[in-house]
Design a protein around this motif. Structure first.
Motif, PDB file in Angstrom:
ATOM      1  N   ILE A   1       0.829  -1.207   0.000  1.00 42.32           N
ATOM      2  CA  ILE A   1       0.000   0.000   0.000  1.00 42.32           C
ATOM      3  C   ILE A   1       0.864   1.257   0.000  1.00 42.32           C
ATOM      4  N   VAL A   2       1.966   1.243   0.760  1.00 40.58           N
ATOM      5  CA  VAL A   2       2.844   2.420   0.805  1.00 40.58           C
ATOM      6  C   VAL A   2       3.507   2.635  -0.556  1.00 40.58           C
ATOM      7  N   THR A   3       3.905   1.545  -1.200  1.00 40.78           N
ATOM      8  CA  THR A   3       4.504   1.648  -2.535  1.00 40.78           C
ATOM      9  C   THR A   3       3.501   2.201  -3.537  1.00 40.78           C
ATOM     10  N   SER A   4       2.234   1.790  -3.426  1.00 40.63           N
ATOM     11  CA  SER A   4       1.196   2.297  -4.333  1.00 40.63           C
ATOM     12  C   SER A   4       1.050   3.810  -4.203  1.00 40.63           C
ATOM     13  N   PHE A   5       1.028   4.307  -2.961  1.00 39.58           N
ATOM     14  CA  PHE A   5       0.925   5.746  -2.756  1.00 39.58           C
ATOM     15  C   PHE A   5       2.169   6.471  -3.276  1.00 39.58           C
ATOM     16  N   SER A   6       3.345   5.840  -3.132  1.00 41.90           N
ATOM     17  CA  SER A   6       4.579   6.447  -3.635  1.00 41.90           C
ATOM     18  C   SER A   6       4.541   6.586  -5.152  1.00 41.90           C
ATOM     19  N   VAL A   7       4.044   5.533  -5.833  1.00 46.23           N
ATOM     20  CA  VAL A   7       3.922   5.597  -7.287  1.00 46.23           C
ATOM     21  C   VAL A   7       2.944   6.697  -7.689  1.00 46.23           C
ATOM     22  N   MET A   8       1.824   6.800  -6.974  1.00 46.56           N
ATOM     23  CA  MET A   8       0.833   7.837  -7.285  1.00 46.56           C
ATOM     24  C   MET A   8       1.439   9.232  -7.128  1.00 46.56           C
ATOM     25  N   ILE A   9       2.171   9.438  -6.040  1.00 40.74           N
ATOM     26  CA  ILE A   9       2.796  10.748  -5.807  1.00 40.74           C
ATOM     27  C   ILE A   9       3.813  11.049  -6.904  1.00 40.74           C
ATOM     28  N   MET A  10       4.589  10.037  -7.298  1.00 45.10           N
ATOM     29  CA  MET A  10       5.604  10.250  -8.338  1.00 45.10           C
ATOM     30  C   MET A  10       4.954  10.616  -9.674  1.00 45.10           C
ATOM     31  N   LEU A  11       3.866   9.927 -10.043  1.00 47.26           N
ATOM     32  CA  LEU A  11       3.207  10.210 -11.320  1.00 47.26           C
ATOM     33  C   LEU A  11       2.514  11.572 -11.299  1.00 47.26           C
ATOM     34  N   VAL A  12       1.913  11.939 -10.172  1.00 51.21           N
ATOM     35  CA  VAL A  12       1.347  13.286 -10.054  1.00 51.21           C
ATOM     36  C   VAL A  12       2.468  14.322 -10.176  1.00 51.21           C
ATOM     37  N   GLY A  13       3.621  14.002  -9.593  1.00 52.20           N
ATOM     38  CA  GLY A  13       4.775  14.893  -9.727  1.00 52.20           C
ATOM     39  C   GLY A  13       5.255  15.010 -11.161  1.00 52.20           C
ATOM     40  N   PHE A  14       5.182  13.889 -11.917  1.00 49.62           N
ATOM     41  CA  PHE A  14       5.529  13.932 -13.335  1.00 49.62           C
ATOM     42  C   PHE A  14       4.632  14.922 -14.071  1.00 49.62           C
ATOM     43  N   MET A  15       3.328  14.813 -13.831  1.00 47.17           N
ATOM     44  CA  MET A  15       2.387  15.712 -14.504  1.00 47.17           C
ATOM     45  C   MET A  15       2.655  17.164 -14.113  1.00 47.17           C
ATOM     46  N   ASN A  16       2.982  17.392 -12.837  1.00 46.50           N
ATOM     47  CA  ASN A  16       3.291  18.744 -12.384  1.00 46.50           C
ATOM     48  C   ASN A  16       4.567  19.262 -13.040  1.00 46.50           C
ATOM     49  N   PHE A  17       5.528  18.352 -13.238  1.00 47.24           N
ATOM     50  CA  PHE A  17       6.781  18.738 -13.893  1.00 47.24           C
ATOM     51  C   PHE A  17       6.546  19.087 -15.366  1.00 47.24           C
ATOM     52  N   PHE A  18       5.722  18.288 -16.056  1.00 44.35           N
ATOM     53  CA  PHE A  18       5.457  18.544 -17.469  1.00 44.35           C
ATOM     54  C   PHE A  18       4.711  19.862 -17.680  1.00 44.35           C
ATOM     55  N   ASN A  19       3.854  20.220 -16.741  1.00 41.75           N
ATOM     56  CA  ASN A  19       3.020  21.401 -16.911  1.00 41.75           C
ATOM     57  C   ASN A  19       3.606  22.658 -16.279  1.00 41.75           C
ATOM     58  N   ASN A  20       4.254  22.502 -15.127  1.00 38.33           N
ATOM     59  CA  ASN A  20       4.734  23.673 -14.383  1.00 38.33           C
ATOM     60  C   ASN A  20       6.241  23.696 -14.180  1.00 38.33           C
ATOM     61  N   PHE A  21       6.939  22.657 -14.683  1.00 43.79           N
ATOM     62  CA  PHE A  21       8.392  22.551 -14.542  1.00 43.79           C
ATOM     63  C   PHE A  21       8.831  22.568 -13.079  1.00 43.79           C
ATOM     64  N   ASP A  22       7.973  22.025 -12.216  1.00 44.41           N
ATOM     65  CA  ASP A  22       8.288  21.891 -10.790  1.00 44.41           C
ATOM     66  C   ASP A  22       8.482  20.403 -10.511  1.00 44.41           C
ATOM     67  N   TYR A  23       9.706  20.015 -10.207  1.00 39.99           N
ATOM     68  CA  TYR A  23      10.039  18.594 -10.085  1.00 39.99           C
ATOM     69  C   TYR A  23      10.156  18.113  -8.633  1.00 39.99           C
ATOM     70  N   LEU A  24       9.864  18.964  -7.634  1.00 44.76           N
ATOM     71  CA  LEU A  24      10.059  18.587  -6.238  1.00 44.76           C
ATOM     72  C   LEU A  24       9.157  17.412  -5.841  1.00 44.76           C
ATOM     73  N   LEU A  25       7.881  17.471  -6.230  1.00 45.66           N
ATOM     74  CA  LEU A  25       6.959  16.392  -5.885  1.00 45.66           C
ATOM     75  C   LEU A  25       7.358  15.097  -6.573  1.00 45.66           C
ATOM     76  N   MET A  26       7.837  15.195  -7.808  1.00 45.18           N
ATOM     77  CA  MET A  26       8.288  14.019  -8.540  1.00 45.18           C
ATOM     78  C   MET A  26       9.490  13.376  -7.849  1.00 45.18           C
ATOM     79  N   ILE A  27      10.452  14.172  -7.419  1.00 46.62           N
ATOM     80  CA  ILE A  27      11.640  13.663  -6.729  1.00 46.62           C
ATOM     81  C   ILE A  27      11.246  13.018  -5.402  1.00 46.62           C
ATOM     82  N   PHE A  28      10.328  13.668  -4.681  1.00 44.55           N
ATOM     83  CA  PHE A  28       9.872  13.108  -3.411  1.00 44.55           C
ATOM     84  C   PHE A  28       9.217  11.745  -3.619  1.00 44.55           C
ATOM     85  N   GLY A  29       8.353  11.640  -4.635  1.00 42.09           N
ATOM     86  CA  GLY A  29       7.699  10.357  -4.925  1.00 42.09           C
ATOM     87  C   GLY A  29       8.698   9.299  -5.338  1.00 42.09           C
ATOM     88  N   LEU A  30       9.700   9.687  -6.143  1.00 43.18           N
ATOM     89  CA  LEU A  30      10.716   8.733  -6.587  1.00 43.18           C
ATOM     90  C   LEU A  30      11.549   8.224  -5.419  1.00 43.18           C
TER      91      LEU A  30
END
Length: 263
Positions: free
Chosen positions: A20-49
């Protein structure tokens, strides 16, 4: 009252927080990817990774402990694990089949929007006798060295197994570096018509699989060093070998169809 067989061959997995924790980590990383593609903010993506890497490390640590030190991976359990790995590789195979399907759809009947040509006009394709040929030789050589490592492990030759595995990992890293150099020298990008999209989609995902396979082999290198494997009980090694050989075969088709056939 029904009698319980305490010596049944199956492994009843204990409660674990990691799925379950890994599932949430993947979700956070993918949301971070979308945020990076749209806003060039990679902090959430790095945290999820980082969270994903931490969870996977601890999850795989538990699996290694269960199989190596607690003896829960009996022959019956290994049958299920092997079947799971085979099904996983088949799912990966169909993923690449879908990419090849798209490629052949445009290759055999290029649409009028791209001039009814394949590759489209003004696309400068790669010379298959340069970096692509070199990378093909590198991957085929890595398959040979990995097989040597496996046979050395079967014969309890630890040093030879480690040496051959080190060579395989080195060749995997070299392949990735040459792929990076090829991307740097490309005369087209992923946005240059459907050809650019398919080319970078196919070779990029294959490169990702090479990186994952290399990490898989590095983990096995340290497991061999720590005497986690014996000559008769080393499915972790076999799973990595199956995955690596699958990556080799996919590259051969990529080389023949995407590089060589259209040159």
């Amino acid at each position: 009252m029904k009698k319980v067989n305490l010596f049944q061959p199956f492994h009843l997995v204990t409660l674990s927080p990691w799925p379950i924790v890994t599932s949430f980590s993947v979700m956070i990383m993918l949301v971070g990817f979308m945020n990076f593609f749209n806003n060039f903010d990679y902090l959430l993506m790095i945290f999820g990774l980082l969270s994903l890497i931490l969870c996977l490390y601890q999850w795989w640590r538990d699996v290694i402990r269960e199989s190596t030190f607690q003896g829960f991976h009996t022959n019956k359990v290994l049958e299920g694990v092997k079947l799971g790995m085979i099904l996983f590789i088949i799912s990966e195979l169909f993923f690449f089949i879908s990419i090849f399907w798209c490629y052949f759809h445009m290759f055999l009947s290029p649409s009028v929007e791209i001039g009814s040509l394949w590759p489209p006009k003004n696309i400068v394709v790669f010379n298959p006798y340069l970096i692509p040929m070199l990378n093909t030789l590198i991957l085929l050589s890595s398959g040979v060295s990995l097989t040597m490592s496996h046979y050395s492990l079967l014969n309890s030759l630890k040093f030879k197994s480690l040496l051959s595995m080190f060579i395989t990992v080195f060749l995997g890293i070299v392949f990735t570096l040459f792929q990076y150099i090829e991307y740097q020298e490309a005369m087209f990008t992923i946005t240059d018509s459907v050809y650019g999209s398919i080319f970078f989609m196919a070779t990029g995902f294959h490169g990702l699989h090479v990186i994952i396979g290399t990490v898989f082999l590095i983990i096995n290198f340290f497991r061999i060093m720590n005497n986690n494997y014996s000559s008769s009980h080393h499915f972790g090694f076999e799973a990595a070998a199956w995955y690596w050989h699958f990556v080799d075969v996919v590259w051969l088709f990529l080389y023949l169809l995407v590089y060589y056939l259209i040159y």
